[in-house]
Design a protein around this motif. Structure first.
Motif, PDB file in Angstrom:
ATOM      1  N   ASP A   1     -12.207 -17.516  -7.153  1.00  0.00           N
ATOM      2  CA  ASP A   1     -10.952 -16.929  -6.660  1.00  0.00           C
ATOM      3  C   ASP A   1     -11.191 -16.148  -5.364  1.00  0.00           C
ATOM      4  O   ASP A   1     -10.386 -16.212  -4.436  1.00  0.00           O
ATOM      5  CB  ASP A   1     -10.354 -15.997  -7.719  1.00  0.00           C
ATOM      6  CG  ASP A   1      -9.827 -16.745  -8.932  1.00  0.00           C
ATOM      7  OD1 ASP A   1      -9.637 -17.976  -8.840  1.00  0.00           O
ATOM      8  OD2 ASP A   1      -9.614 -16.095  -9.981  1.00  0.00           O
ATOM      9  N   LEU A   2     -12.308 -15.428  -5.316  1.00  0.00           N
ATOM     10  CA  LEU A   2     -12.627 -14.628  -4.133  1.00  0.00           C
ATOM     11  C   LEU A   2     -12.825 -15.521  -2.911  1.00  0.00           C
ATOM     12  O   LEU A   2     -12.329 -15.215  -1.820  1.00  0.00           O
ATOM     13  CB  LEU A   2     -13.902 -13.814  -4.401  1.00  0.00           C
ATOM     14  CG  LEU A   2     -14.097 -12.529  -3.600  1.00  0.00           C
ATOM     15  CD1 LEU A   2     -13.062 -11.479  -3.998  1.00  0.00           C
ATOM     16  CD2 LEU A   2     -15.504 -11.983  -3.812  1.00  0.00           C
ATOM     17  N   LEU A   3     -13.537 -16.619  -3.092  1.00  0.00           N
ATOM     18  CA  LEU A   3     -13.760 -17.557  -1.989  1.00  0.00           C
ATOM     19  C   LEU A   3     -12.450 -18.160  -1.510  1.00  0.00           C
ATOM     20  O   LEU A   3     -12.199 -18.256  -0.297  1.00  0.00           O
ATOM     21  CB  LEU A   3     -14.723 -18.660  -2.435  1.00  0.00           C
ATOM     22  CG  LEU A   3     -14.961 -19.799  -1.446  1.00  0.00           C
ATOM     23  CD1 LEU A   3     -15.489 -19.281  -0.116  1.00  0.00           C
ATOM     24  CD2 LEU A   3     -15.917 -20.828  -2.051  1.00  0.00           C
ATOM     25  N   HIS A   4     -11.602 -18.544  -2.454  1.00  0.00           N
ATOM     26  CA  HIS A   4     -10.304 -19.118  -2.091  1.00  0.00           C
ATOM     27  C   HIS A   4      -9.478 -18.116  -1.279  1.00  0.00           C
ATOM     28  O   HIS A   4      -8.876 -18.474  -0.252  1.00  0.00           O
ATOM     29  CB  HIS A   4      -9.544 -19.520  -3.356  1.00  0.00           C
ATOM     30  CG  HIS A   4      -8.213 -20.145  -3.083  1.00  0.00           C
ATOM     31  ND1 HIS A   4      -8.056 -21.468  -2.716  1.00  0.00           N
ATOM     32  CD2 HIS A   4      -6.957 -19.607  -3.088  1.00  0.00           C
ATOM     33  CE1 HIS A   4      -6.780 -21.728  -2.519  1.00  0.00           C
ATOM     34  NE2 HIS A   4      -6.085 -20.616  -2.735  1.00  0.00           N
ATOM     35  N   ASP A   5      -9.464 -16.882  -1.723  1.00  0.00           N
ATOM     36  CA  ASP A   5      -8.696 -15.842  -1.029  1.00  0.00           C
ATOM     37  C   ASP A   5      -9.279 -15.545   0.360  1.00  0.00           C
ATOM     38  O   ASP A   5      -8.543 -15.265   1.311  1.00  0.00           O
ATOM     39  CB  ASP A   5      -8.664 -14.562  -1.859  1.00  0.00           C
ATOM     40  CG  ASP A   5      -7.812 -14.692  -3.116  1.00  0.00           C
ATOM     41  OD1 ASP A   5      -7.038 -15.673  -3.197  1.00  0.00           O
ATOM     42  OD2 ASP A   5      -7.925 -13.838  -4.008  1.00  0.00           O
ATOM     43  N   ALA A   6     -10.611 -15.602   0.482  1.00  0.00           N
ATOM     44  CA  ALA A   6     -11.249 -15.361   1.776  1.00  0.00           C
ATOM     45  C   ALA A   6     -10.854 -16.441   2.780  1.00  0.00           C
ATOM     46  O   ALA A   6     -10.572 -16.146   3.951  1.00  0.00           O
ATOM     47  CB  ALA A   6     -12.766 -15.311   1.612  1.00  0.00           C
ATOM     48  N   LEU A   7     -10.833 -17.678   2.332  1.00  0.00           N
ATOM     49  CA  LEU A   7     -10.425 -18.777   3.211  1.00  0.00           C
ATOM     50  C   LEU A   7      -8.952 -18.644   3.588  1.00  0.00           C
ATOM     51  O   LEU A   7      -8.557 -18.933   4.723  1.00  0.00           O
ATOM     52  CB  LEU A   7     -10.690 -20.118   2.523  1.00  0.00           C
ATOM     53  CG  LEU A   7     -12.167 -20.478   2.347  1.00  0.00           C
ATOM     54  CD1 LEU A   7     -12.320 -21.688   1.421  1.00  0.00           C
ATOM     55  CD2 LEU A   7     -12.822 -20.753   3.698  1.00  0.00           C
ATOM     56  N   ASP A   8      -8.137 -18.185   2.636  1.00  0.00           N
ATOM     57  CA  ASP A   8      -6.720 -17.972   2.916  1.00  0.00           C
ATOM     58  C   ASP A   8      -6.530 -16.857   3.938  1.00  0.00           C
ATOM     59  O   ASP A   8      -5.716 -16.967   4.859  1.00  0.00           O
ATOM     60  CB  ASP A   8      -5.993 -17.634   1.607  1.00  0.00           C
ATOM     61  CG  ASP A   8      -4.486 -17.544   1.797  1.00  0.00           C
ATOM     62  OD1 ASP A   8      -3.888 -18.499   2.313  1.00  0.00           O
ATOM     63  OD2 ASP A   8      -3.900 -16.503   1.436  1.00  0.00           O
ATOM     64  N   ALA A   9      -7.296 -15.782   3.790  1.00  0.00           N
ATOM     65  CA  ALA A   9      -7.222 -14.667   4.743  1.00  0.00           C
ATOM     66  C   ALA A   9      -7.651 -15.115   6.130  1.00  0.00           C
ATOM     67  O   ALA A   9      -7.073 -14.692   7.134  1.00  0.00           O
ATOM     68  CB  ALA A   9      -8.100 -13.509   4.261  1.00  0.00           C
ATOM     69  N   PHE A  10      -8.672 -15.967   6.204  1.00  0.00           N
ATOM     70  CA  PHE A  10      -9.127 -16.490   7.489  1.00  0.00           C
ATOM     71  C   PHE A  10      -8.053 -17.391   8.112  1.00  0.00           C
ATOM     72  O   PHE A  10      -7.800 -17.326   9.319  1.00  0.00           O
ATOM     73  CB  PHE A  10     -10.426 -17.270   7.308  1.00  0.00           C
ATOM     74  CG  PHE A  10     -10.913 -17.932   8.564  1.00  0.00           C
ATOM     75  CD1 PHE A  10     -11.469 -17.176   9.592  1.00  0.00           C
ATOM     76  CD2 PHE A  10     -10.813 -19.301   8.729  1.00  0.00           C
ATOM     77  CE1 PHE A  10     -11.911 -17.781  10.771  1.00  0.00           C
ATOM     78  CE2 PHE A  10     -11.254 -19.922   9.896  1.00  0.00           C
ATOM     79  CZ  PHE A  10     -11.802 -19.154  10.922  1.00  0.00           C
ATOM     80  N   ALA A  11      -7.420 -18.210   7.295  1.00  0.00           N
ATOM     81  CA  ALA A  11      -6.391 -19.127   7.805  1.00  0.00           C
ATOM     82  C   ALA A  11      -5.209 -18.354   8.384  1.00  0.00           C
ATOM     83  O   ALA A  11      -4.643 -18.745   9.416  1.00  0.00           O
ATOM     84  CB  ALA A  11      -5.916 -20.053   6.681  1.00  0.00           C
ATOM     85  N   ARG A  12      -4.842 -17.252   7.723  1.00  0.00           N
ATOM     86  CA  ARG A  12      -3.662 -16.496   8.154  1.00  0.00           C
ATOM     87  C   ARG A  12      -4.016 -15.238   8.948  1.00  0.00           C
ATOM     88  O   ARG A  12      -3.129 -14.506   9.368  1.00  0.00           O
ATOM     89  CB  ARG A  12      -2.843 -16.105   6.914  1.00  0.00           C
ATOM     90  CG  ARG A  12      -2.303 -17.315   6.144  1.00  0.00           C
ATOM     91  CD  ARG A  12      -1.356 -16.939   5.029  1.00  0.00           C
ATOM     92  NE  ARG A  12      -2.019 -16.185   3.965  1.00  0.00           N
ATOM     93  CZ  ARG A  12      -1.824 -14.895   3.714  1.00  0.00           C
ATOM     94  NH1 ARG A  12      -0.995 -14.190   4.457  1.00  0.00           N
ATOM     95  NH2 ARG A  12      -2.448 -14.299   2.719  1.00  0.00           N
TER      96      ARG A  12
END
Length: 230
Positions: free
Chosen positions: A135-146
């Motif tokens: 979940d943390l990795l997914h959220d990190a990629l989402d934060a990077f995308a946005r």
């Protein structure tokens, strides 16, 4: 007009790089999830695929590093834009290392299965830390995308939970080994996997820190007190 045209080209090239970085992120996210599944079910073929997929991730790292270098040389970005490119290069490195850790998990899963190890609840021990880190990795990629600085700060706090979970696993496995020396080999393999997962959490946190660097211009690495004040 020339400056505007050049700026537009730079934006397009940077966006193309960011898109490929997110593609790379999706690849390592899948690698990690498949590696955890291999550890759960002991699928040798799936473990081999995870390790083989790491070559594609490595190739993408080389390609993206080259693209970032060319962008800097060709466009000579100003301070803010250069910060974005440099942060992107660091994200690429962390993603490649996540792929390496996923391969370690798959390799361990394959070894356990080939040795026919039974009677030890390997996956149950790492289930919680595996889900939390995924979940943390997914959220990190989402934060990077946005480029979401607020979400990035939450990820950094979330990594503390992963670290705590790892320490708990370490204590539990030491207890298992002391109580029954026959579990030592299996427990060490499970500890190796837990450590790989914890390292993936660290890399996710790094990505979040680079997002904050881009958004706010602050380098908050190694500055825990400053994070807590924020």
């Amino acid at each position: 007009m020339i400056g505007e045209h050049s700026s537009k080209q730079y934006d397009q090239e940077l966006e193309a790089i960011r898109s490929k970085v997110l593609l790379m992120g999706g690849m390592v996210e899948t690698q990690f999830e498949q590696a955890l599944n291999c550890f759960r079910v002991g699928d040798i073929a799936a473990a081999d695929k995870v390790m083989a997929d790491d070559h594609a991730v490595n190739q993408l790292e080389v390609s993206l590093d080259d693209a970032c270098s060319h962008l800097i040389v060709k466009r000579q970005p100003a301070a803010n834009d250069l910060r974005t490119v440099m942060a992107t290069i660091k994200v690429i490195t962390d993603l490649e290392r996540i792929g390496d850790e996923a391969s370690k998990i798959a390799r361990t899963a394959k070894s356990l299965h080939e040795r026919g190890v039974t009677g030890f609840a390997h996956y149950d021990i790492i289930r919680t830390i595996g889900k939390g880190t995924s979940d943390l990795l997914h959220d990190a990629l989402d934060a990077f995308a946005r480029l979401d600085g607020k979400q990035a700060m939450q990820i950094i706090a979330g990594d503390e939970i992963i670290d705590h979970e790892f320490r708990t696993i370490l204590r539990n496995l030491i207890t298992f080994m002391m109580e029954d020396p026959r579990t030592i080999s299996s427990a060490l393999d499970t500890l190796w996997v837990a450590k790989a997962i914890e390292r993936i959490g660290d890399h996710a946190k790094n990505i979040a820190e680079y997002v904050i660097y881009v958004v706010e211009g602050r380098d908050i690495r190694h500055s825990k007190p400053a994070i807590q004040e924020g």
